[in-house]
Design a protein around this motif. Structure first.
Motif, PDB file in Angstrom:
ATOM      1  N   ASP A 133      -6.557  -2.110  -1.982  1.00 39.82           N
ATOM      2  CA  ASP A 133      -7.045  -1.640  -0.671  1.00 39.82           C
ATOM      3  C   ASP A 133      -5.909  -0.985   0.098  1.00 39.82           C
ATOM      4  O   ASP A 133      -6.086   0.069   0.717  1.00 39.82           O
ATOM      5  N   GLY A 134      -4.739  -1.612   0.048  1.00 38.58           N
ATOM      6  CA  GLY A 134      -3.576  -1.055   0.732  1.00 38.58           C
ATOM      7  C   GLY A 134      -3.289   0.360   0.264  1.00 38.58           C
ATOM      8  O   GLY A 134      -3.059   1.265   1.067  1.00 38.58           O
ATOM      9  N   PHE A 135      -3.323   0.561  -1.065  1.00 44.11           N
ATOM     10  CA  PHE A 135      -3.083   1.900  -1.593  1.00 44.11           C
ATOM     11  C   PHE A 135      -4.136   2.891  -1.097  1.00 44.11           C
ATOM     12  O   PHE A 135      -3.807   3.993  -0.658  1.00 44.11           O
ATOM     13  N   GLY A 178       0.826  -1.213   0.000  1.00 40.29           N
ATOM     14  CA  GLY A 178       0.000   0.000   0.000  1.00 40.29           C
ATOM     15  C   GLY A 178       0.856   1.257   0.000  1.00 40.29           C
ATOM     16  O   GLY A 178       0.678   2.128  -0.852  1.00 40.29           O
ATOM     17  N   ILE A 179       1.820   1.327   0.900  1.00 42.58           N
ATOM     18  CA  ILE A 179       2.624   2.553   0.985  1.00 42.58           C
ATOM     19  C   ILE A 179       3.543   2.670  -0.232  1.00 42.58           C
ATOM     20  O   ILE A 179       3.823   3.773  -0.717  1.00 42.58           O
ATOM     21  N   CYS A 180       4.005   1.528  -0.770  1.00 35.81           N
ATOM     22  CA  CYS A 180       4.823   1.577  -1.983  1.00 35.81           C
ATOM     23  C   CYS A 180       4.002   2.095  -3.169  1.00 35.81           C
ATOM     24  O   CYS A 180       4.487   2.871  -3.989  1.00 35.81           O
ATOM     25  N   GLN A 181       2.739   1.669  -3.244  1.00 39.12           N
ATOM     26  CA  GLN A 181       1.873   2.180  -4.304  1.00 39.12           C
ATOM     27  C   GLN A 181       1.596   3.670  -4.125  1.00 39.12           C
ATOM     28  O   GLN A 181       1.434   4.398  -5.099  1.00 39.12           O
ATOM     29  N   VAL A 182       1.522   4.116  -2.881  1.00 39.22           N
ATOM     30  CA  VAL A 182       1.320   5.545  -2.636  1.00 39.22           C
ATOM     31  C   VAL A 182       2.471   6.344  -3.257  1.00 39.22           C
ATOM     32  O   VAL A 182       2.256   7.361  -3.913  1.00 39.22           O
ATOM     33  N   LEU A 183       3.695   5.846  -3.102  1.00 40.02           N
ATOM     34  CA  LEU A 183       4.845   6.550  -3.678  1.00 40.02           C
ATOM     35  C   LEU A 183       4.813   6.528  -5.204  1.00 40.02           C
ATOM     36  O   LEU A 183       5.096   7.532  -5.859  1.00 40.02           O
ATOM     37  N   GLU A 210      -6.266  -6.891  -2.729  1.00 36.64           N
ATOM     38  CA  GLU A 210      -6.295  -6.460  -1.334  1.00 36.64           C
ATOM     39  C   GLU A 210      -5.027  -5.686  -0.974  1.00 36.64           C
ATOM     40  O   GLU A 210      -5.088  -4.571  -0.443  1.00 36.64           O
ATOM     41  N   ALA A 211      -3.858  -6.294  -1.306  1.00 41.95           N
ATOM     42  CA  ALA A 211      -2.600  -5.671  -0.913  1.00 41.95           C
ATOM     43  C   ALA A 211      -2.375  -4.356  -1.655  1.00 41.95           C
ATOM     44  O   ALA A 211      -2.141  -3.317  -1.045  1.00 41.95           O
TER      45      ALA A 211
END
Ligand SMILES: [Zn+2]
Ligand SMILES: [Zn+2]
Ligand SMILES: [Zn+2]
Ligand SMILES: [Zn+2]
Ligand SMILES: [Zn+2]
Length: 431
Positions: A402-404, A338-343, A398-399
């Protein structure tokens, strides 16, 4: 990107021409009536036309030259000048021969639509003409009374569901199906790319270095400089999948792995520098031994993807690397991915909103980080960038998905620093 097939619909006010040919006064009266009718309906029809990406053309009552024989488009027989007839831009029918191409019933109404030179009842055109398949360019078939179609959430082009498994190529980057008659680029590992995506593709490790530097600078601008020098390597699909198996805790994407942050010692065939001898030149791979020197040995990226997508995958993998080098604990997939996708998402948005951000910086009192001013993207690349942004936002896993979405919400509420701090100490997003 042209709208592939602009279907032409002529809005027809059918006229009984024979009455008009000799009566000019009648002409004027009828023309006025046409205008009145059109004014009432223009708005509705324009909406329909817009929805269908069609152009609305008014038929001219003078379209039929009286110097020639008039042939009925329905029965192919001559229409005598005294006979009543329907006319649309020079295509003429006996009144009894005007048949709707969809329902095969006679068109008795004096208003109908022309779609690719075929007449339709207004209601039939309404049902059908916006359901044209962009792949085979045919109408999407009815199943009973319903039309079932596929539609990409970003490109919003409709297609027959059958193309999903009838061997139609799909772009490995933007996910568009290959329209009939168009060329797609076939990569050696079996992936296809549309022409737009392939015009921006990055093919080897060497070619990717400027992008790698750009993303390192982006991380630095976020106060997240990676001190460790990590090799970035472009690889084929098979090599990437093999490398993934060698990782003990590699979370990976469900559909296709496109990048990997390698921690274990491995030997990987790497595409160093491709000889530019045309599109079909063979890939020049060399084994590359990854030695475990620290928490991260290398970042692997799938070759052949367009620049912006490659960059967003790189930003994602760089974030994994950063987390490991900063000594973050093992995180649940939806937190870490999720946090990697945010970046990845942040970087992409910084690219496609370049004009906007440059303006913001110019107008602010410049205590902000000076963002690397980029050249304005071309329209095509901008559109692709928007597509990749949507792919991240709409991912249904999900990873990653949803994580993003949770991560993105946390970052917009608490900021990136605060969110990361929270993750480090609690292994969760701050909610
Ligand atoms: Zn006829
Ligand atoms: Zn009909
Ligand atoms: Zn189709
Ligand atoms: Zn594409
Ligand atoms: Zn990941």
């Amino acid at each position: 990107m042209e709208e592939a097939d602009q279907v032409e619909v002529d809005y027809v006010k059918a006229l009984s021409l024979s009455q008009m040919e000799f009566e000019n006064e009648q002409d004027l009266i009828i023309e006025r009536k046409i205008k009145e009718t059109l004014n009432v309906q223009t708005e509705e029809d324009e909406q329909l036309a817009n929805a269908m990406q069609l152009s609305l053309v008014m038929a001219s009552s003078k379209a039929v030259s009286s110097a020639f024989k008039i042939i009925c488009a329905g029965c192919n027989n001559e229409i005598s000048r005294r006979e009543n007839r329907f006319d649309c831009n020079g295509i003429v029918w006996h009144v009894k021969c005007l048949q709707c191409h969809a329902c095969i019933q006679m068109i008795k109404d004096d208003q109908f639509y022309m779609v690719e030179n075929r007449p339709y009842h207004k209601s039939c055109a309404r049902n059908k003409s916006h359901l044209k398949c962009y792949v085979c360019n045919d109408f999407i078939p009815y199943i009973g009374k319903e039309v079932e179609y596929g539609e990409h959430p970003f490109w919003a082009q409709k297609y027959c569901p059958s193309h999903e498994d009838d061997g139609t190529s799909k772009c490995a980057s933007c996910e568009r199906l290959k329209p009939k008659g168009r060329e797609y680029i076939l990569l050696q590992d079996g992936r296809s790319l549309c022409v737009e995506c392939s015009s921006f593709m990055i093919l080897d490790t060497n070619e990717c270095q400027p992008l790698f530097r750009e993303i390192q600078e982006y991380f630095t601008s976020l106060d997240m400089k990676l001190d460790q020098k990590i090799p970035l390597l472009l690889v084929e699909r098979e090599a990437l999948n093999e490398a993934m198996k060698g990782e003990r805790n590699g979370h990976h994407h469900l559909s296709e792995t496109r990048g990997l942050c390698v921690s274990e010692e491995q030997i990987i065939p790497v595409i160093h520098k491709r000889k530019h001898t045309g599109r079909n030149s063979t890939l020049n791979t060399q084994p590359f031994r990854l030695v475990r020197s620290c928490e991260v040995n290398a970042i692997l990226i799938l070759y052949g993807l367009p620049r912006l997508l490659t960059g967003s995958i790189l930003a994602h993998e760089m974030m994994h690397a950063w987390l490991r080098l900063q000594g973050y604990p093992n995180l649940k997939p939806e937190i870490e991915e999720g946090i990697c996708q945010v970046l990845a998402h942040m970087w992409l948005k910084s690219k496609i909103n370049v004009g906007f951000e440059a303006a913001m910086i110019a107008s602010s009192s410049s205590t902000q980080q000076p963002l690397r001013s980029n050249k304005q993207l071309s329209k095509i690349e901008q559109k692709l960038g928007e597509c990749f942004v949507r792919q991240i936002e709409l991912d249904n896993s999900e990873a990653y998905g949803d994580g993003f979405r949770v991560g993105e919400q946390a970052v917009s509420q608490y900021g990136l620093k605060e969110t990361l701090h929270h993750i480090k100490h609690t292994r969760t997003f701050p909610f």
